[in-house]
Enzyme design. Structure first.
Site, PDB file in Angstrom:
ATOM      1  CD  GLU A  91      -0.261  29.708  26.682  1.00  0.00           C
ATOM      2  OE1 GLU A  91       0.359  28.649  26.397  1.00  0.00           O
ATOM      3  OE2 GLU A  91      -0.345  30.638  25.922  1.00  0.00           O
TER       4      GLU A  91
ATOM      5  N   GLY B  37     -12.751  29.392  29.547  1.00  0.00           N
ATOM      6  CA  GLY B  37     -12.948  29.506  31.194  1.00  0.00           C
ATOM      7  C   GLY B  37     -12.037  30.749  31.563  1.00  0.00           C
TER       8      GLY B  37
ATOM      9  NE  ARG C  76      -3.194  35.169  18.433  1.00  0.00           N
ATOM     10  CZ  ARG C  76      -4.318  35.288  17.801  1.00  0.00           C
ATOM     11  NH1 ARG C  76      -5.439  34.266  18.310  1.00  0.00           N
ATOM     12  NH2 ARG C  76      -4.623  35.959  16.963  1.00  0.00           N
TER      13      ARG C  76
ATOM     14  CB  THR D 129      -6.244  40.047  27.194  1.00  0.00           C
ATOM     15  OG1 THR D 129      -6.891  38.810  27.635  1.00  0.00           O
ATOM     16  CG2 THR D 129      -6.320  41.235  27.758  1.00  0.00           C
TER      17      THR D 129
END
Lengths: 784, 159
Positions: free
Chosen positions: A741, A490, A533, A535
């Protein structure tokens, strides 16, 4: 001749390209794990679970269940003697001798229908000897507490985790830096507080689901909603005693993860059951109630902070103790504990710091990783203390943060130095946008208005050698397929992956597709889709793979044109020469290569680029002091601010405005970065105002959407602003680092600080429900 | 278990289905007709992911028995788009960034579509109210609300 300027403006990196997966998602065509059709031979699994938080298992009688028509298999822990676990192998697939939380699996059934499987569960008789539970992490460390894992000393454990055998402490992480005791005497102001953060849950709208089939050859296939197909391959294979190559995990689109579908949660259960019915596919779909009882939780935290500053507001010392309620087993909790430890200064320069971060076994549900990985829980208290300390020393809370926040080169609690960071810019953006220092009148006489701001930092918390890999392949028509092992949950990573591949290879975004679903048999390795982590790490692998493909293509064309590859480039899907201005579209050479003159054969051929990335520079930390050269790869930093109103008659809080500003290094897709900031803000707001599992005597008291309220359309603030700050990451693709996050890390304390600003009360912890706020106002004399 | 023959019209296609008495409409759509766009998020009528149109009204299909639907007209997310163009709210939710994981999206589209059918010019509060039973954990809702406003504008501009 094409100029460099033309090239960069054609790059899809930095553009708001449309999501690669959106069209299939709005038409109902997108396939999630529960949508895969297995036909009428599919068996349905259900799990018999412990009703006790802590008990010994004396005897399990499955005779009557086995005799029920339609039941094809009944399994217990007897057949599966190996442990499983990510950082600390502390659990069996099915309990063998002891149950440690309400919901702990003791037996599993496969039957022709879910109804028969459910009926069979009632026929399984389990004889328990009920034991005293441990229900508080701080008390769990006391000498008189029951010991939940007497074999802790025998468990296999990762080298950076430090369990204390003979206690309930599964990890103790320490920071010892400077002289904290000596520093207190030099402080002009000191604050000391204790906070309690409740257990909450991720609540993806898609429940956990997994289907397993064991071939007669022993090979196992697992289809599931998973953030960690490769970690599941590794861990489940080990626990089943088979080779990793005999284990295949197929992972289609994930209907929301937030960490709950990372590592191994319920998947090993259905694999174990499937071993008893070779050749049959067996499905385990958790009910929503089962989700609330048994899926990973964001573990509770009891935190103590003590911090002090000099008369000018310079932070001098911090002393922090964290008791993490790791629950019955510790799939990720031990590493949350470590991450909170090395980040325990918050995003501030603190010369003297002492931290003890404990992960403690309790008879509560299992602590998993959840969006923020310990940082929202830790910052919830820390960022309120910062406000209080500023107040005590007589400074504006934002000014106090500007003075103390990390800048490039600032010393970190682990002894290394901060890399370039846009945190000071984030503070300014958030403070300006919320109108810091200005206080508009409340909307009604019975309301009070307040503003609050909080900062954050967070590193990807992972083993030092978590790797990524990717491949890039060209089809006959010149279109590009990118193989990745990271998961679309998502967050939009398939879109960003396609953008990066397109930019690095020199083709239009529209001509790139992602090879999905992720399948460990065909997809390249990826550690896990966690830690924000992908990207950065998978992005680096994709860039390397695209460059490898480009090198092959330019080599072939260079030979054909008798030019050096340095004079060639690929722009918009066309190989061009800057020197001779020749052009050839990729489709003219993609698979079959190029003919040599005069029918003298061919050159080139199928193109497949490969790339990998693994950080090689993360060092260990000293177990006694937490000091080391480089504890993590990098930190994303940011700030959030809120404006809210408190209703004096009810205690109800309304969030009027929210502002987010995060330093993402480089926004590969700015619209999606902002989408992460907004979605994270609302999830953080939901955790601040509504959410708690309400554990009582070890039992989840809110196991439904009615009892466990998450934010709805009625709660979303009317005004959310998001600011992207870009201070490039030296080892990130185009300078990018993660954002997924981080966006819910500072929300709880920003809201808590705004509540204090409005009505002058602080609570021990969220959720800041109307009832709790009202009672706090009553106690403080704000209302009568 | 005894099977019951029912006749339904799903996305304009007539269907004859044999269903057990305890089978929900959601399970019938997913398991008997392979229309898996309708999602199972809770099976308790609380999350809205399984919303479909039943005789034009949005319902949680996990709360309706298939046998009750004999003779009914049903529209699922698969039936929203026309031959070669998306329904307005499908189009606008793409543009507004209202799709992330996509699991709640089908239910949201059905609820939004139903709202616009009965109220082509909804206020912001009316949009929020119409979607309050559709939980989304990814987006924070604002882009979804924006996409419904935009679809209403598109529809009224198209007359």
């Amino acid at each position: 001749m094409k100029s460099a300027g033309t090239k960069s403006s054609a790059s899809p990196v930095g553009e708001d390209v449309p999501r690669i997966d959106a069209r299939q998602k709005v038409t109902g065509a997108a396939i999630f794990a529960d949508d895969i059709q297995f036909g009428d031979s599919l068996l349905h699994a259900r799990i018999k679970r412990s009703p006790h938080p802590h008990a010994l298992v004396r005897k399990i009688d499955t005779t009557r269940a086995r005799a029920l028509p339609g039941v094809k298999a009944v399994v217990t822990g007897e057949d599966f003697p190996r442990h499983i676990g990510l950082y600390l192998q502390d659990r069996y697939i099915f309990c063998r001798d002891r149950v440690r939380y309400v919901g702990d699996p003791v037996a599993g059934v496969a039957a022709t229908t879910p109804e028969i499987a459910q009926k069979a569960l009632d026929l399984i008789e389990v004889d328990y000897e009920v034991l005293e539970p441990v229900l508080d992490p701080e008390l769990g460390t006391h000498a008189e507490a029951a010991i939940l894992h007497p074999d802790l000393g025998q468990y296999v454990v990762a080298g950076f985790i430090f369990p204390k055998p003979g206690t309930n402490i599964s990890n103790h992480f320490k920071i010892r830096k400077g002289d904290v005791v000596g520093a207190w005497g030099r402080c002009a102001a000191i604050v000391e507080h204790r906070y309690r953060i409740p257990h909450i849950q991720h609540v993806p709208i898609e429940p956990h689901v997994a289907v397993a089939r064991v071939e007669p050859s022993g090979e196992i296939t697992l289809w599931g909603s998973s953030q960690s197909p490769f970690a599941q391959r590794n861990l489940i294979a080990q626990s089943m005693g088979i080779s990793q190559s005999q284990m295949r995990v197929v992972a289609p689109l994930v209907g929301g993860g937030f960490g709950s579908k990372a590592g191994v949660s319920m998947e090993a259960l259905v694999v174990a059951i499937a071993t008893k019915v070779p050749g049959r596919s067996v499905k385990l779909l958790l009910t929503r109630e089962e989700e609330f009882y048994t899926a990973f939780v964001r573990q509770g935290l009891v935190s103590h902070f003590k911090m002090g500053c000099d008369a000018k507001g310079r932070l001098l010392a911090m002393e922090n103790v964290f008791y993490w309620d790791g629950g019955a087993y510790t799939e990720y909790g031990v590493n949350v504990t470590r991450a909170a430890g090395y980040s325990s200064s918050g995003p501030y320069e603190v010369p003297n710091i002492k931290t003890d971060s404990y992960c403690v076994y309790t008879n509560h549900p299992v602590g998993g990783p959840m969006r923020g990985f310990g940082m929202p829980e830790m910052h919830a208290g820390l960022e309120q203390c910062i406000d209080e300390l500023a107040l005590k020393v007589g400074m504006d809370a934002v000014e106090f943060r500007r003075i103390n926040c990390l800048k490039a080169g600032s010393p970190l609690p682990t002894g290394s130095k901060m890399h370039p960071t846009g945190l000071p810019v984030c503070i300014d953006k958030a403070a300006d946008a919320i109108g810091w220092g200005k206080k508009p009148a409340a909307s009604a006489p019975n309301k009070r208005r307040g503003k609050g701001l909080a900062l954050m930092w967070k590193a990807p918390a992972m083993p030092p050698n978590a790797g990524s890999s990717a491949w890039v392949e060209l089809a006959e028509d010149g279109t590009v397929t990118v193989g990745v092992g990271g998961q679309e949950i998502g967050q939009g990573v398939f879109t960003v992956a396609a953008q990066m591949a397109a930019a690095a290879l020199g083709v239009p975004y529209e001509s790139v597709r992602i090879a999905s679903p992720v399948d460990t048999r065909y997809s390249p390795y990826e550690w896990q889709t966690v830690a924000s982590r992908l990207t950065w790490s998978m992005g680096n692998a994709i860039v390397n793979a695209a460059r490898d493909a480009k090198r092959q293509i330019l080599g072939t064309v260079g030979e054909a044109w008798e030019e050096t590859p340095e004079d060639l480039d690929i722009v918009n899907g066309v190989v061009i020469s800057y020197k001779t201005e020749k052009e050839i579209p990729l489709k003219n050479l993609a698979v079959y290569g190029l003919p040599k003159p005069n029918d003298q054969g061919w050159r080139g051929g199928p193109v497949i680029g490969r790339g990998a990335f693994m950080p090689t520079y993360v060092t260990g930390l000293d177990p006694e002091t937490g000091q080391g050269e480089r504890s993590v790869v990098h930190f994303t930093t940011g700030a959030q601010a809120v404006e809210l109103e408190v209703d004096l008659d009810t205690g109800r809080i309304e969030i009027l405005r929210g502002v987010s500003a995060f330093d993402v290094g480089k926004a590969i897709n700015p619209a999606q970065v902002k989408a992460q900031m907004e979605g994270g803000f609302v999830q953080g707001m939901s955790s601040a105002l509504f959410e708690s599992l309400n554990l009582k005597d070890g039992v989840v008291r809110s196991p439904s959407f009615v009892d466990y309220r998450i934010a709805t359309t009625a709660d979303a603030p009317r005004d959310l602003q998001s600011f992207i700050v870009e201070e490039a990451q030296d080892d990130g693709p185009w300078g990018a680092r993660g954002i997924g996050e981080h966006s819910m890390v500072p929300t709880i304390p920003a809201i808590a600080n705004a509540i204090y600003d409005a009505v002058g009360v602080r609570l021990e912890g969220p959720p800041f429900t109307a009832e709790k706020v009202y009672l706090a106002m009553l106690e403080a004399g704000v209302v009568k | 278990m005894t099977l019951h023959e029912i006749h339904v019209t799903v996305n304009d296609e007539p269907e004859q289905v044999a269903v057990p008495a305890n089978m929900t409409l959601m399970r019938m759509l997913r398991e008997k007709l392979a229309l898996t766009g309708t999602k199972n998020g809770c099976s308790a009528g609380e999350c809205g992911a399984c919303t479909v149109l039943l005789n034009g009204e949005p319902v949680n299909s996990c709360m309706v028995l298939a046998v009750e639907c004999d003779g009914a007209r049903i529209v699922t997310v698969e039936g929203l788009a026309g031959e070669d163009r998306l329904a307005p709210v499908q189009e606008t939710i793409l543009r507004a960034g209202g799709v992330q994981c996509g699991f709640c999206t089908p239910g949201i589209l059905i609820s939004a579509h139903a709202l616009l059918e009965r109220n082509p010019t909804p206020s912001d509060d009316e949009i929020r109210e119409a979607l309050v039973g559709n939980l989304c954990r990814c987006t924070g809702y604002l882009p979804i609300l924006e996409s419904v406003r935009e679809a209403a504008r598109m529809q009224s501009a198209a007359g």
